[in-house]
Design a protein around this motif. Structure first.
Motif, PDB file in Angstrom:
ATOM      1  N   GLY A   4      12.202 -30.134 -19.809  1.00 56.45           N
ATOM      2  CA  GLY A   4      13.499 -30.454 -20.411  1.00 56.45           C
ATOM      3  C   GLY A   4      14.461 -29.279 -20.385  1.00 56.45           C
ATOM      4  N   VAL A   5      13.986 -28.098 -20.824  1.00 59.07           N
ATOM      5  CA  VAL A   5      14.887 -26.927 -20.865  1.00 59.07           C
ATOM      6  C   VAL A   5      15.258 -26.469 -19.459  1.00 59.07           C
ATOM      7  CG1 VAL A   5      14.140 -26.134 -23.132  1.00 59.07           C
ATOM      8  CG2 VAL A   5      12.978 -25.251 -21.100  1.00 59.07           C
ATOM      9  N   THR A   6      14.339 -26.618 -18.505  1.00 60.84           N
ATOM     10  CA  THR A   6      14.644 -26.229 -17.119  1.00 60.84           C
ATOM     11  C   THR A   6      15.807 -27.060 -16.585  1.00 60.84           C
ATOM     12  OG1 THR A   6      12.307 -25.705 -16.779  1.00 60.84           O
ATOM     13  CG2 THR A   6      13.664 -25.903 -14.807  1.00 60.84           C
ATOM     14  N   GLN A   7      15.763 -28.379 -16.855  1.00 53.03           N
ATOM     15  CA  GLN A   7      16.815 -29.270 -16.349  1.00 53.03           C
ATOM     16  C   GLN A   7      18.138 -29.092 -17.095  1.00 53.03           C
ATOM     17  OE1 GLN A   7      16.304 -31.220 -13.581  1.00 53.03           O
ATOM     18  NE2 GLN A   7      14.367 -30.100 -13.564  1.00 53.03           N
ATOM     19  N   ILE A   8      18.057 -28.937 -18.422  1.00 51.57           N
ATOM     20  CA  ILE A   8      19.284 -28.943 -19.243  1.00 51.57           C
ATOM     21  C   ILE A   8      19.947 -27.569 -19.293  1.00 51.57           C
ATOM     22  CG2 ILE A   8      20.215 -29.399 -21.558  1.00 51.57           C
ATOM     23  CD1 ILE A   8      17.855 -31.406 -21.901  1.00 51.57           C
ATOM     24  N   PHE A   9      19.154 -26.508 -19.485  1.00 52.08           N
ATOM     25  CA  PHE A   9      19.741 -25.172 -19.661  1.00 52.08           C
ATOM     26  C   PHE A   9      20.462 -24.680 -18.404  1.00 52.08           C
ATOM     27  CE2 PHE A   9      16.980 -23.477 -23.411  1.00 52.08           C
ATOM     28  CZ  PHE A   9      17.479 -24.506 -24.191  1.00 52.08           C
ATOM     29  N   LYS A  10      19.977 -25.086 -17.229  1.00 54.49           N
ATOM     30  CA  LYS A  10      20.649 -24.669 -15.996  1.00 54.49           C
ATOM     31  C   LYS A  10      22.077 -25.222 -15.945  1.00 54.49           C
ATOM     32  CE  LYS A  10      16.587 -23.986 -13.058  1.00 54.49           C
ATOM     33  NZ  LYS A  10      15.765 -24.534 -11.967  1.00 54.49           N
TER      34      LYS A  10
END
Length: 539
Positions: free
Chosen positions: A131-137
């Motif tokens: 989730g953080v990989t997809q959203i934070f980028k």
């Protein structure tokens, strides 16, 4: 020469000033700890509050006061360090958890606990990382590497179920209590092992061999840490049984138990293993063997000493987290992008909710398929409480976040500052908001049985509860292996396979382990002791 002398005097004056300020800081902190205990006691009957939330709120209020008094320069009186947390505060908390656990309930539900604590943590970590990989980028919070994203998954997979455990009654809901408690300890250990495994690998080139190495390293850490804890516990039992230390000095007996437990943790950390797992299983083994080898006075002393040290360490942690929530250095980094910090906190909280639900309900379903009796199946209401219990984030998440995103307690980059402030926000929000709602939710889903009120009160006040730790309040017949008719409620706790394993272990324990390492039934020789005068031991 005079110039050098002035410089030396100036240094000594500065040293004296710093020593004085550190003494003042410690005085204030100890006074705050006392305030937390007193106020927590006064609010004990409140349906919303508990000591963790009280300590957090007092910490925040103190942080506001220090911030105002210092003219906005800082908000806490001690500088947080991972060493303080991992070396001094965490070991007594985890050891006491192992020492006081009801072993029978823990091992009867061992497979389910391991599914929730180990497999569930891996699932939660995977979902949060993805989730953080997809959203934070897309949010552009700053430069972050794959190792940072994996670390965030491990940081926010670490739960803190202390608020729920303070509400649940171990006697009224033994299955639910053992699942929440057991999962909490295994989850902490799994999160730390995962975090350490992530940091020890070069994650720039990920391929199948790295994944296999990672799994192998994880299993190695898990097994060796457990075996080291068991070995340390057995060694302490053997030494105390052979030397009859209590005949000469109760103090030596108690000190040896404490130091052996702490030594097991430090040896594990020295060998790059999981100290949490080691000291937890050391506590379980000590409660099963060592505790029965010591004199009555040592039994009472160790039970209350371990519980007290653990209690103070927990309050200390929550108090500090409350103070650190207002650290001006970290917030100044994100002051020009407050919306980003809020958005990151919201994303992390959402992923925690989803990651928790993604394994609690499916794994509960699988666990129920293996259970024959309906009374030992996890009901949907219990599943909701288990899901809720793991939503709170606490000291382990904070310590891992500091480890990953700060250098010597200071935040150097904006992306790191955003992650620290977001972690603090999630910990505060989840502990205070979810923690306040825990007791009403449990009372709604599992209303207390009015007929059980008197019996639980009597058990708390009974002499047995003073001299026998929670782990020993189990059926004597079950522990000694005698065939007696059991009530259906006890019989329902055991499925056939678990019953068989339990019986085989009991035979092995009685015939080999206890003669060597002592345990229940072993009577330490102490001339003139109550044991000798009464002519019986702890059978």
């Amino acid at each position: 020469m005079g110039f050098e002398l002035d410089a030396v005097v100036s240094k000594l004056q500065n040293l004296a000033t710093s020593d004085h300020s550190s003494v003042v800081s410690m005085n204030i902190f100890v006074a705050l700890l006392c305030a937390c205990i007193v106020i927590g006691h006064l609010l004990e009957e409140n349906r919303w509050m508990n000591e963790s939330i009280t300590a957090l709120l007092i910490g925040v209020c103190t942080g506001v006061f220090i911030l105002l008094a210092s003219g906005g320069t800082h908000s806490h009186i001690l500088v947080f360090s991972e060493d303080l947390f991992f070396i001094y505060l965490l070991p007594p908390i985890i050891f006491n958890a192992g020492f006081q656990v009801k072993k029978k309930q823990f091992f009867v539900n061992f497979i389910t606990i391991m599914m929730f604590g180990a497999v569930g943590t891996l699932i939660s970590c995977t979902i949060i990382t993805f989730g953080v990989t997809q959203i934070f980028k897309r949010m552009d919070i700053g430069p972050m590497e794959i190792g940072d994203y994996l670390a965030i998954g491990a940081i926010f997979a670490a739960t803190d179920s202390v608020c729920t455990l303070q509400v649940l009654n171990q006697d009224e809901t033994p299955l639910l209590y053992s699942l929440v408690f057991g999962e909490g300890v295994v989850n902490d250990a799994t999160s730390v092992v995962l975090f350490n495994a992530i940091q020890s690998f070069d994650l720039e080139q990920i391929d199948p061999s790295i994944a296999l190495q990672f799994i192998g390293n994880f299993l190695y850490l898990f097994l060796t840490s457990t075996l080291l804890g068991v070995g340390a516990g057995l060694l302490s039992a053997y030494i105390i049984k052979k030397l009859y230390i209590g005949r000469h000095s109760t103090d030596r007996e108690v000190a040896l138990m404490m130091l052996m437990a702490y030594l097991s943790y430090m040896v594990a950390e020295l060998c790059y293993l999981s100290g949490i797992l080691t000291v937890f299983f050391c506590g379980i083994v000590m409660s099963h063997y060592t505790w029965h080898n010591v004199t009555e006075s040592s039994r009472v002393t160790t039970k209350h000493a371990f519980a007290t040290i653990s209690f103070v360490a927990e309050i200390f942690l929550f108090l500090y987290v409350g103070m650190d929530a207002l650290d001006i250095e970290k917030w100044s980094f994100v002051s020009d992008r407050p919306g980003t910090s809020v958005a990151v906190s919201a994303v992390l909280m959402g992923l925690v909710l989803v990651g928790r639900a993604a394994f609690v309900f499916p794994l509960s379903f699988l666990s129920n398929l293996a259970k024959k009796s309906s009374s030992e199946k996890i009901t949907f209401r219990q599943q909701v409480i288990i899901w809720w219990a793991g939503l709170m984030r606490g000291a382990v998440s904070m310590a891992l976040a500091y480890n990953q995103f700060t250098m010597s307690g200071h935040t150097q980059q904006q992306s790191n500052a955003i992650m620290i402030t977001s972690t603090i926000t999630v910990v505060l929000f989840s502990t205070v908001v979810f923690g306040l709602m825990t007791k009403p939710l449990i009372m709604l889903l599992l209303p207390p049985d009015p007929h059980k009120g008197t019996s639980s009160t009597n058990s708390i006040l009974s002499p047995k509860s003073v001299t026998v730790p929670l782990l020993a309040q189990e059926s004597e017949a079950d522990l000694e292996g005698h065939e007696v008719s059991r009530p259906s409620s006890i019989r329902n706790l055991l499925t056939r396979p678990t019953h068989t394993v339990h019986r085989l272990w009991r035979k092995f324990d009685d015939s080999f382990m206890r003669p060597v390492f002592g345990g229940r039934g072993f009577v330490p020789v102490e001339p003139g002791s109550p044991t000798e005068r009464n002519g019986h031991g702890w059978h």
